[in-house]
Design a protein around this motif. Structure first.
Motif, PDB file in Angstrom:
ATOM      1  N   ARG A   1       0.858  -1.176   0.000  1.00  0.00           N
ATOM      2  CA  ARG A   1       0.000   0.000   0.000  1.00  0.00           C
ATOM      3  C   ARG A   1       0.894   1.225   0.000  1.00  0.00           C
ATOM      4  NH1 ARG A   1      -3.668   2.657   4.707  1.00  0.00           N
ATOM      5  NH2 ARG A   1      -5.498   3.259   3.479  1.00  0.00           N
ATOM      6  N   LEU A   2       0.837   1.960  -1.090  1.00  0.00           N
ATOM      7  CA  LEU A   2       1.611   3.180  -1.218  1.00  0.00           C
ATOM      8  C   LEU A   2       0.759   4.372  -0.803  1.00  0.00           C
ATOM      9  CD1 LEU A   2       3.297   2.532  -4.680  1.00  0.00           C
ATOM     10  CD2 LEU A   2       4.052   1.827  -2.403  1.00  0.00           C
TER      11      LEU A   2
ATOM     12  N   MET B   1      -4.687  13.431  -8.581  1.00  0.00           N
ATOM     13  CA  MET B   1      -3.481  12.807  -8.061  1.00  0.00           C
ATOM     14  C   MET B   1      -3.323  11.465  -8.758  1.00  0.00           C
ATOM     15  SD  MET B   1      -3.664  13.822  -4.011  1.00  0.00           S
ATOM     16  CE  MET B   1      -1.953  13.435  -3.632  1.00  0.00           C
ATOM     17  N   SER B   2      -2.124  11.158  -9.152  1.00  0.00           N
ATOM     18  CA  SER B   2      -1.910   9.921  -9.891  1.00  0.00           C
ATOM     19  C   SER B   2      -0.564   9.313  -9.539  1.00  0.00           C
ATOM     20  CB  SER B   2      -2.011  10.168 -11.405  1.00  0.00           C
ATOM     21  OG  SER B   2      -1.161  11.220 -11.794  1.00  0.00           O
ATOM     22  N   TRP B   3      -0.472   8.044  -9.830  1.00  0.00           N
ATOM     23  CA  TRP B   3       0.750   7.290  -9.618  1.00  0.00           C
ATOM     24  C   TRP B   3       1.367   6.919 -10.968  1.00  0.00           C
ATOM     25  CZ3 TRP B   3       3.178   6.512  -5.055  1.00  0.00           C
ATOM     26  CH2 TRP B   3       2.456   6.723  -3.886  1.00  0.00           C
ATOM     27  N   TYR B   4       2.664   7.094 -11.032  1.00  0.00           N
ATOM     28  CA  TYR B   4       3.454   6.652 -12.176  1.00  0.00           C
ATOM     29  C   TYR B   4       4.560   5.754 -11.654  1.00  0.00           C
ATOM     30  CZ  TYR B   4       1.313  10.083 -15.301  1.00  0.00           C
ATOM     31  OH  TYR B   4       0.424  10.799 -16.078  1.00  0.00           O
TER      32      TYR B   4
ATOM     33  N   GLN C   1      -3.251   0.654  -3.380  1.00  0.00           N
ATOM     34  CA  GLN C   1      -3.114  -0.720  -2.909  1.00  0.00           C
ATOM     35  C   GLN C   1      -2.888  -1.602  -4.134  1.00  0.00           C
ATOM     36  OE1 GLN C   1      -3.527  -2.022   0.369  1.00  0.00           O
ATOM     37  NE2 GLN C   1      -3.065  -4.071  -0.369  1.00  0.00           N
ATOM     38  N   VAL C   2      -1.801  -2.346  -4.131  1.00  0.00           N
ATOM     39  CA  VAL C   2      -1.531  -3.256  -5.241  1.00  0.00           C
ATOM     40  C   VAL C   2      -1.382  -4.656  -4.679  1.00  0.00           C
ATOM     41  CG1 VAL C   2      -0.107  -3.755  -7.245  1.00  0.00           C
ATOM     42  CG2 VAL C   2      -0.308  -1.405  -6.446  1.00  0.00           C
ATOM     43  N   ASN C   3      -2.185  -5.575  -5.186  1.00  0.00           N
ATOM     44  CA  ASN C   3      -2.158  -6.966  -4.762  1.00  0.00           C
ATOM     45  C   ASN C   3      -1.566  -7.841  -5.868  1.00  0.00           C
ATOM     46  OD1 ASN C   3      -3.599  -6.201  -2.392  1.00  0.00           O
ATOM     47  ND2 ASN C   3      -5.522  -6.293  -3.552  1.00  0.00           N
ATOM     48  N   SER C   4      -1.319  -9.085  -5.527  1.00  0.00           N
ATOM     49  CA  SER C   4      -0.773 -10.048  -6.495  1.00  0.00           C
ATOM     50  C   SER C   4       0.425  -9.461  -7.231  1.00  0.00           C
ATOM     51  CB  SER C   4      -1.866 -10.462  -7.496  1.00  0.00           C
ATOM     52  OG  SER C   4      -2.977 -11.014  -6.829  1.00  0.00           O
ATOM     53  N   LEU C   5       1.346  -8.910  -6.472  1.00  0.00           N
ATOM     54  CA  LEU C   5       2.500  -8.226  -7.074  1.00  0.00           C
ATOM     55  C   LEU C   5       3.345  -9.193  -7.887  1.00  0.00           C
ATOM     56  CD1 LEU C   5       3.271  -5.963  -4.048  1.00  0.00           C
ATOM     57  CD2 LEU C   5       2.922  -5.125  -6.383  1.00  0.00           C
TER      58      LEU C   5
ATOM     59  N   ALA D   1      -5.012  -3.418  -8.592  1.00  0.00           N
ATOM     60  CA  ALA D   1      -4.725  -2.174  -7.886  1.00  0.00           C
ATOM     61  C   ALA D   1      -6.006  -1.422  -7.567  1.00  0.00           C
ATOM     62  CB  ALA D   1      -3.803  -1.285  -8.726  1.00  0.00           C
ATOM     63  N   THR D   2      -5.971  -0.721  -6.430  1.00  0.00           N
ATOM     64  CA  THR D   2      -7.079   0.150  -6.035  1.00  0.00           C
ATOM     65  C   THR D   2      -6.505   1.464  -5.549  1.00  0.00           C
ATOM     66  OG1 THR D   2      -8.407  -1.749  -5.330  1.00  0.00           O
ATOM     67  CG2 THR D   2      -9.098   0.424  -4.568  1.00  0.00           C
ATOM     68  N   ILE D   3      -6.939   2.549  -6.173  1.00  0.00           N
ATOM     69  CA  ILE D   3      -6.526   3.870  -5.718  1.00  0.00           C
ATOM     70  C   ILE D   3      -7.681   4.476  -4.935  1.00  0.00           C
ATOM     71  CG2 ILE D   3      -7.274   5.082  -7.821  1.00  0.00           C
ATOM     72  CD1 ILE D   3      -4.746   6.854  -7.492  1.00  0.00           C
TER      73      ILE D   3
END
Length: 123
Positions: free
Chosen positions: A19-20, A34-37, A81-85, A67-69
């Motif tokens: 979880r970032l 807001m976004s993630w790169y 939140q990123v699962n199954s990395l 993923a869930t933002i």
């Protein structure tokens, strides 16, 4: 002065979760996105996920379904939140904030980036 700070990166085995967090400060009462790169060594920076002040979300195909933002309770905070990395998720993850404030010149926005947080996935 707007400040963007990411946290939550680390080293995780494949199949795990992270979880970032991204916290932006220095502006209030502004419309924002807001976004993630992420950027892996030797590769271009790529979009991962984004959310705007209305709560609308977008995801890259590479993370869709994993993923869930979401917006945090604190103003201008978002989580990813990123699962199954997977090992291919290994990268530096950056948070980007775009703001539209009433005191800006008409039809203008400002973009701010954080310093990034490293995510390393081992197989």
């Amino acid at each position: 002065q707007v400040h963007v700070e990411e946290s939550g990166g680390g080293s995780v085995q494949a199949g795990g979760s992270l979880r970032l967090s991204c916290a932006a400060s220095g502006y209030t009462s502004c419309r924002y996105e807001m976004s993630w790169y992420r950027q892996a060594p030797g590769k271009e920076r790529e979009f991962v996920s984004g959310i705007n002040s209305n709560g609308s979300t977008t995801y890259a195909e590479s993370v869709k379904g994993r993923a869930t933002i979401s917006q945090g309770n604190a103003v201008n905070t978002v989580y990813l939140q990123v699962n199954s990395l997977k090992p291919e998720d290994t990268a530096m993850y950056f948070c980007k904030t775009i703001t539209w404030c009433s005191w800006y010149a008409p039809h203008t926005s400002r973009t701010f980036w954080g310093q990034g947080t490293q995510v390393t996935i081992s197989s």
